[in-house]
Design an enzyme around this catalytic site. Structure first.
Site, PDB file in Angstrom:
ATOM      1  NE  ARG A  67      33.290  51.965 -22.720  1.00  0.00           N
ATOM      2  CZ  ARG A  67      33.685  50.849 -22.135  1.00  0.00           C
ATOM      3  NH1 ARG A  67      34.546  49.926 -22.885  1.00  0.00           N
ATOM      4  NH2 ARG A  67      33.181  50.276 -21.136  1.00  0.00           N
ATOM      5  CB  THR A  68      31.885  57.706 -26.711  1.00  0.00           C
ATOM      6  OG1 THR A  68      31.493  56.674 -26.470  1.00  0.00           O
ATOM      7  CG2 THR A  68      32.276  58.680 -27.748  1.00  0.00           C
ATOM      8  CE  LYS A  95      15.587  69.420 -24.755  1.00  0.00           C
ATOM      9  NZ  LYS A  95      14.735  68.151 -25.327  1.00  0.00           N
ATOM     10  NE  ARG A 117      27.525  59.623 -26.836  1.00  0.00           N
ATOM     11  CZ  ARG A 117      27.692  58.473 -26.345  1.00  0.00           C
ATOM     12  NH1 ARG A 117      27.443  57.819 -25.222  1.00  0.00           N
ATOM     13  NH2 ARG A 117      28.605  57.565 -27.260  1.00  0.00           N
ATOM     14  CG  HIS A 147      28.380  55.792 -31.694  1.00  0.00           C
ATOM     15  ND1 HIS A 147      29.338  56.733 -31.711  1.00  0.00           N
ATOM     16  CD2 HIS A 147      28.385  55.338 -30.299  1.00  0.00           C
ATOM     17  CE1 HIS A 147      30.123  56.725 -30.464  1.00  0.00           C
ATOM     18  NE2 HIS A 147      29.656  55.833 -29.646  1.00  0.00           N
TER      19      HIS A 147
END
Lengths: 328, 168
Positions: A67-68, A95, A117, A147
């Site tokens: 959705r986002t 990372k 995100r 968020h």
């Protein structure tokens, strides 16, 4: 998190959009006002404006989302920007090194904006501190931290129905502990001067330090929902649950699931919101989710308008300082 | 330096000229659209005088400006209001001051995102020097010559007043 507010440029304009914390009331109102105009684009025969034509935006999703990501993608497309969707696995061991390489690579592709995100709190801040100066970063959810675009689309939805924040009681219900939406939401409601913000949930899902944000805590739905104007239901984040925080989903639904019966304690014209995706029968009953108080689908449409407004604002800062003069 | 201009007289003349323009061109039932903010104030007066059937359209060109990358979004952005289908309609586009022509270009781009009009005519309260694009008004309230560094600014909506001012 950095102490300095890297979201704003030296003139106080929005450069990155990383957290609600640290943003002023006038700035939040500006975002809401712009969104009002952008919301009309959706209703036109051509659902597109040329504002970000020629800009390239990269959706960097280190954590899955439908959705986002989709609403960011639609928002970018409606602003005529080009958008890349990158689903980057977080399984790599080194990372830090890989992340900075990813950023350099995207910079070399002449991207202008990153929408990020990430499962780690502070990831978007970190990336904003690392990117080239012409790039803006928008936080699309970082760990348990914030968020902020979700909070703004919720504020927009509340404003459409209730107008004046200073007269409102808002209850946020459920898994506050794991919820970045709740954190952003509380900050946004506070900045906008909301009369009362309540938190409702079991002891195990409400972090102790949350009281410092000036909210009132309830562990019982009937008293917590009494006379509220807005109910924000949170998703029970099963994938984030570790240890025995809950007896069972059935038990949770009995105590904290929103039913029409419990909703009767709220004001007659109360609205019910949920950031989605909803777990029917876990935190919300289908009768409520599909009922007359629910504005859940409006939230989705508003998400596009809010993201258009924020993307246009952060991109609009570039070169602004050197070009104050304007011609009709 | 300030020069007083009687706007009511100009609007009266514009209304007559729009009528005869539409008559000559054979435009039946034209649709009027004003550009925010000043153009809407002028258009509202014209719309009333001409007793047009369809409601007045309001255009905000903030999302279509060509200087976005230089100055960002215009701070006073309010939604455009165009509820009528524009396809095959004759449009009278109204603005207060015609200067560089860039606003009109942006307005026409926006109009075409709402539909495909049969024609667009441009009605301007004040035409001044300084055109940067090949845009010419069909109806002009008044043409003024400005010296370098001067600009014309409409204030309103009540009362409407046009001032010639030195910029800076």
């Amino acid at each position: 998190m950095t102490g300095k507010n890297i979201q704003l440029d030296k003139n106080g304009n929005l450069k990155h959009f990383l957290s609600i914390e640290g943003l002023s009331q006038p700035l939040l109102h500006t975002i809401l006002n712009y969104a009002e105009s952008f919301a009309t684009v959706d209703k036109r025969p051509v659902k597109k404006v040329p504002l970000l034509r020629g800009k390239t935006i990269a959706n960097l999703f280190f954590e899955p989302s439908t959705r986002t990501r989709t609403t960011f993608e639609l928002a970018a497309k409606r602003l005529s920007a080009d958008i890349l969707n990158l689903n980057i696995s977080t399984s790599a061991t080194s990372k830090g090194e890989i992340l900075s390489d990813t950023l350099r690579t995207l910079e070399a592709m002449h991207c202008d904006m990153f929408v990020v995100r990430h499962a780690n709190s502070g990831a978007a801040h970190y990336i904003a501190s690392q990117v080239a100066p012409h790039i803006s970063v928008i936080n699309a959810g970082d760990g348990r931290h914030e968020h902020p675009t979700q909070a703004m689309l919720d504020m927009f939805t509340i404003k459409q129905h209730k107008k004046d924040f200073t007269k409102l009681s808002v209850a946020i219900v459920g898994d506050i502990l794991h919820s970045r939406v709740a954190r952003s939401e509380i900050h946004a409601l506070n900045v906008l001067g909301t009369n009362e913000v309540r938190i409702i949930g079991p002891h195990t899902l409400i972090p102790k330090e949350i009281e410092k944000l000036g909210v009132h805590i309830y562990h019982d739905m009937n008293s917590g929902l009494k006379d509220v104007d807005v109910v924000v239901m949170l998703r029970l984040q099963r994938e984030r649950m570790r240890g025995a925080l809950l007896p069972s989903e059935d038990e949770y639904f009995k105590r904290y699931g929103l039913t029409n019966q419990k909703l009767k304690h709220a004001k007659k014209d109360a609205i019910v919101m949920h950031p989605g995706p909803i777990n029917r029968g876990v935190e919300i009953d289908s009768d409520v989710a599909d009922g007359k108080h629910s504005v859940i689908l409006q939230q989705v449409s508003h998400g596009i308008a809010i993201r258009m407004a924020i993307m246009a604002m952060v991109m609009g800062q570039i070169n602004r300082d050197e070009n104050k003069e304007k011609k009709k | 330096m300030t020069e007083k201009i009687d706007i009511n007289v100009l609007i009266e003349n514009m209304a007559e000229n729009i009528s005869s323009h539409c008559g000559t061109q054979g435009y039946k039932n034209p649709l009027m659209i004003g550009i925010q903010r000043g153009g809407v104030w002028i258009a509202a007066r014209l719309h009333q005088k001409l007793k047009l059937a369809d409601p007045l359209g309001e255009l905000n060109i903030a999302f279509y400006r060509d200087d976005f990358s230089k100055i960002g979004i215009h701070p006073e952005v309010k939604p455009s209001k165009l509820s009528i289908n524009l396809d095959d309609r004759h449009i009278i586009l109204v603005d207060d001051v015609l200067h560089t022509g860039r606003t009109i270009r942006a307005a026409m781009n926006e109009i075409f995102d709402y539909g495909r009009p049969a024609s667009i005519s441009l009605a301007i309260l004040v035409e001044r020097s300084g055109r940067e694009l090949p845009i010419h008004p069909d109806i002009i309230g008044k043409t003024i010559t400005l010296k370098e560094g001067e600009h014309a600014k409409l204030s309103g909506p009540e009362p409407l007043a046009l001032e010639i001012m030195k910029s800076g």
